[in-house]
Write an enzyme that holds these catalytic residues in place. Structure first.
Site, PDB file in Angstrom:
ATOM      1  N   HIS A 123    -140.616 -35.066  54.621  1.00  0.00           N
ATOM      2  CA  HIS A 123    -141.913 -35.181  53.944  1.00  0.00           C
ATOM      3  C   HIS A 123    -141.654 -34.961  52.445  1.00  0.00           C
ATOM      4  O   HIS A 123    -140.735 -34.224  52.082  1.00  0.00           O
ATOM      5  CB  HIS A 123    -142.827 -34.094  54.493  1.00  0.00           C
ATOM      6  CG  HIS A 123    -144.242 -34.144  54.024  1.00  0.00           C
ATOM      7  ND1 HIS A 123    -144.640 -33.669  52.790  1.00  0.00           N
ATOM      8  CD2 HIS A 123    -145.372 -34.585  54.629  1.00  0.00           C
ATOM      9  CE1 HIS A 123    -145.945 -33.831  52.664  1.00  0.00           C
ATOM     10  NE2 HIS A 123    -146.416 -34.382  53.760  1.00  0.00           N
ATOM     11  N   ASP A 200    -138.214 -26.867  57.670  1.00  0.00           N
ATOM     12  CA  ASP A 200    -139.619 -27.193  57.426  1.00  0.00           C
ATOM     13  C   ASP A 200    -140.300 -27.212  58.795  1.00  0.00           C
ATOM     14  O   ASP A 200    -140.092 -28.133  59.591  1.00  0.00           O
ATOM     15  CB  ASP A 200    -139.709 -28.566  56.727  1.00  0.00           C
ATOM     16  CG  ASP A 200    -141.158 -29.022  56.543  1.00  0.00           C
ATOM     17  OD1 ASP A 200    -142.068 -28.417  57.148  1.00  0.00           O
ATOM     18  OD2 ASP A 200    -141.362 -30.017  55.820  1.00  0.00           O
ATOM     19  N   GLN A 203    -144.483 -29.312  61.180  1.00  0.00           N
ATOM     20  CA  GLN A 203    -144.855 -30.091  62.367  1.00  0.00           C
ATOM     21  C   GLN A 203    -144.282 -29.514  63.649  1.00  0.00           C
ATOM     22  O   GLN A 203    -144.455 -30.110  64.722  1.00  0.00           O
ATOM     23  CB  GLN A 203    -144.392 -31.557  62.203  1.00  0.00           C
ATOM     24  CG  GLN A 203    -145.044 -32.288  61.050  1.00  0.00           C
ATOM     25  CD  GLN A 203    -146.543 -32.547  61.271  1.00  0.00           C
ATOM     26  OE1 GLN A 203    -147.063 -32.470  62.394  1.00  0.00           O
ATOM     27  NE2 GLN A 203    -147.252 -32.845  60.197  1.00  0.00           N
ATOM     28  N   LYS A 226    -152.341 -26.782  60.191  1.00  0.00           N
ATOM     29  CA  LYS A 226    -151.844 -27.706  61.211  1.00  0.00           C
ATOM     30  C   LYS A 226    -151.714 -27.018  62.573  1.00  0.00           C
ATOM     31  O   LYS A 226    -151.279 -27.601  63.547  1.00  0.00           O
ATOM     32  CB  LYS A 226    -150.486 -28.279  60.796  1.00  0.00           C
ATOM     33  CG  LYS A 226    -150.570 -29.164  59.551  1.00  0.00           C
ATOM     34  CD  LYS A 226    -149.224 -29.738  59.211  1.00  0.00           C
ATOM     35  CE  LYS A 226    -149.167 -30.293  57.810  1.00  0.00           C
ATOM     36  NZ  LYS A 226    -149.912 -31.537  57.610  1.00  0.00           N
ATOM     37  N   CYS A 364    -146.599 -39.595  53.346  1.00  0.00           N
ATOM     38  CA  CYS A 364    -145.807 -38.772  52.403  1.00  0.00           C
ATOM     39  C   CYS A 364    -144.341 -38.765  52.793  1.00  0.00           C
ATOM     40  O   CYS A 364    -143.667 -37.721  52.722  1.00  0.00           O
ATOM     41  CB  CYS A 364    -146.336 -37.345  52.319  1.00  0.00           C
ATOM     42  SG  CYS A 364    -148.000 -37.245  51.703  1.00  0.00           S
TER      43      CYS A 364
HETATM   44  N1  PMP Z   1    -143.747 -30.981  55.776  1.00  0.00           N
HETATM   45  C1  PMP Z   1    -144.155 -31.753  56.785  1.00  0.00           C
HETATM   46  C2  PMP Z   1    -143.164 -32.184  57.820  1.00  0.00           C
HETATM   47  C3  PMP Z   1    -145.504 -32.113  56.879  1.00  0.00           C
HETATM   48  O1  PMP Z   1    -145.908 -32.886  57.884  1.00  0.00           O
HETATM   49  C4  PMP Z   1    -146.415 -31.673  55.894  1.00  0.00           C
HETATM   50  C5  PMP Z   1    -147.879 -32.050  55.943  1.00  0.00           C
HETATM   51  N2  PMP Z   1    -148.147 -33.364  56.323  1.00  0.00           N
HETATM   52  C6  PMP Z   1    -145.941 -30.863  54.857  1.00  0.00           C
HETATM   53  C7  PMP Z   1    -144.606 -30.536  54.828  1.00  0.00           C
HETATM   54  C8  PMP Z   1    -146.853 -30.337  53.792  1.00  0.00           C
HETATM   55  O2  PMP Z   1    -147.790 -29.473  54.349  1.00  0.00           O
HETATM   56  P1  PMP Z   1    -149.032 -28.952  53.511  1.00  0.00           P
HETATM   57  O3  PMP Z   1    -149.706 -30.166  52.945  1.00  0.00           O
HETATM   58  O4  PMP Z   1    -149.870 -28.254  54.526  1.00  0.00           O
HETATM   59  O5  PMP Z   1    -148.508 -28.036  52.467  1.00  0.00           O
END
Ligand code: PMP
Length: 406
Positions: A123, A200, A203, A226, A364
């Site tokens: 991401h 990270d 997910q 999430k 993203c």
């Molecule tokens: N890493 C991953 C794998 C994600 O899916 C996301 C959110 N889509 C993020 C980081 C960023 O998370 P946040 O927007 O809640 O800070």
């Protein structure tokens, strides 16, 4: 729908909402989850009965809120099996956690010529903060490639590590393809070269049980929203051996030991990294969400979602023109797809009109899109309250959209 599934759904008020006259089929959990009643009640209760700024009052309300905030830290530390509560730093989510790490770790341990390793399926939140560090310090970002199936090329990890490698930052579960990466193996390889690893967990935390000591990751970032908790909640877990040495990220109240114009000394961890008034209400409600997940049982959550993803994959593969992006052996949470030449955005729009919430676009993860030779996908992502009925609604929706657009 089993009685247990119906019971779980009844805890989520939003799932009873109608959109265009139909009950919503919510399949956008990778972006954010809906909140159970206990989390909503927790927020209301704090503002109605206990609200007061934490850590600085002598009065009853401030002490009460401080206790709840520190108990929340303890709940998270226990859930992660951290060695101590001080290894859990509250943040607004994964993005803030990774930015904190990239700055503080970078300023403390990195210098010109050093290298950071990420993967091709990250991401942007786990790419850009590292790129910014690399720019600041004239360092190099190296990238673990992925296969056509959407799995990491594991053989490439070890040869990529050198005496210049400072950190490997890799996602546990892909937010696009649902691939579960073998982070334990990466950590073993990295540690054999004395390189720490950030996982990270944005997910994975909602879907799988994480034990940071068993996994032996050095850092883990995740977002509360999430995993059924409010926005603005999340944390960075880190091993004390690193956190103690790392310089602070933000300066301000609470993160200090003593301030004078001759110089300032800093507080101990975790407070050193928590400048200013945190979103203590969301942090306390994050602990409530964790209790909710544990009351359902993480094993149930994992088994239910795995079965649902497999069922969805099986049903989707029978559809004409269906292309599923990524076909990893181990997967969870999300399924990305395209149908024929239909644009992902058009598919998403038609599904929306049928009351089905999916996400479209690059999620993203533009480098991953480039690797797969696409500009975006339609993504259905699952949570604990989804059922086979949701999958059937999605299948019906895709068929109808395909007939209209194909
Ligand atoms: N890493 C991953 C794998 C994600 O899916 C996301 C959110 N889509 C993020 C980081 C960023 O998370 P946040 O927007 O809640 O800070």
């Amino acid at each position: 729908m089993t009685p247990k599934e119906a019971n779980i759904r009844s805890e989520f008020p939003l799932l009873r909402e109608k959109i265009y006259g139909k009950y919503i089929t919510y399949l956008d959990n990778g972006a954010t989850t809906q909140k159970p009643r206990c989390v909503l009640q927790c927020i209301e209760e704090i503002y109605e009965h206990y609200n007061s700024n934490i850590h600085r009052g002598v009065h009853y309300l401030s002490n009460k809120c401080t206790d709840l905030f520190e108990q929340a830290r303890h709940t998270i530390a226990e859930h992660l099996n951290a060695r101590e509560d001080a290894e859990v730093i509250f943040t607004r989510g994964t993005t803030e956690a990774i930015n904190l790490l990239a700055y503080s770790f970078g300023e403390t341990f990195c210098k010109e010529g050093d290298e950071i390793i990420v993967s091709e399926m990250e991401h942007h939140a786990n790419i850009v903060p590292w790129q910014m560090l690399c720019e600041r310090k004239r360092m190099t970002l190296r990238v673990i490639p992925i296969t056509d199936n959407g799995e990491l090329v594991m053989e490439s990890v070890e040869p990529m590590i050198s005496e210049r490698t400072r950190l490997i930052a890799v996602t546990h579960v892909s937010n696009v393809m649902g691939t579960i990466n073998d982070v334990e193996r990466i950590i073993k390889i990295a540690h054999s070269h004395n390189v720490p690893v950030l996982v990270d967990g944005a997910q994975s935390m909602p879907h799988v049980r994480i034990d940071v000591q068993a996994m032996d990751c050095d850092f883990l970032a995740f977002s509360g929203h999430k995993m059924y908790a409010p926005n603005g909640s999340g944390a960075l877990y880190g091993k004390r051996e690193y956190l103690d040495k790392m310089v602070p990220y933000h300066g301000g109240g609470e993160m200090i030991d003593h301030v004078s114009f001759k110089g300032t000394t800093y507080n101990v961890i975790p407070f050193k990294f928590e400048a200013g008034t945190p979103d203590y209400v969301s942090a306390i409600a994050l602990a409530e969400a964790i209790r909710f997940m544990e009351s359902l049982d993480m094993d149930y959550i994992m088994a239910h979602e795995q079965a649902l993803v497999q069922y969805a994959l099986h049903r989707m593969r029978s559809l004409e023109g269906m292309r599923i992006i990524g076909d990893a052996k181990y997967r969870s949470g999300a399924i990305s797809f395209l149908v024929g030449k239909i644009h992902h955005y058009d598919m998403g729009m038609i599904l929306d009109k049928m009351g089905i919430a999916v996400r479209t676009g690059h999620h993203c993860a533009q480098p991953l899109m480039e690797r797969m030779g696409i500009t975006g996908t339609v993504r259905a992502s699952f949570g604990v309250y989804n059922t086979e009925e949701d999958v059937e609604a999605l299948i019906k929706g895709i068929m109808k959209a395909t007939a209209m657009l194909g």
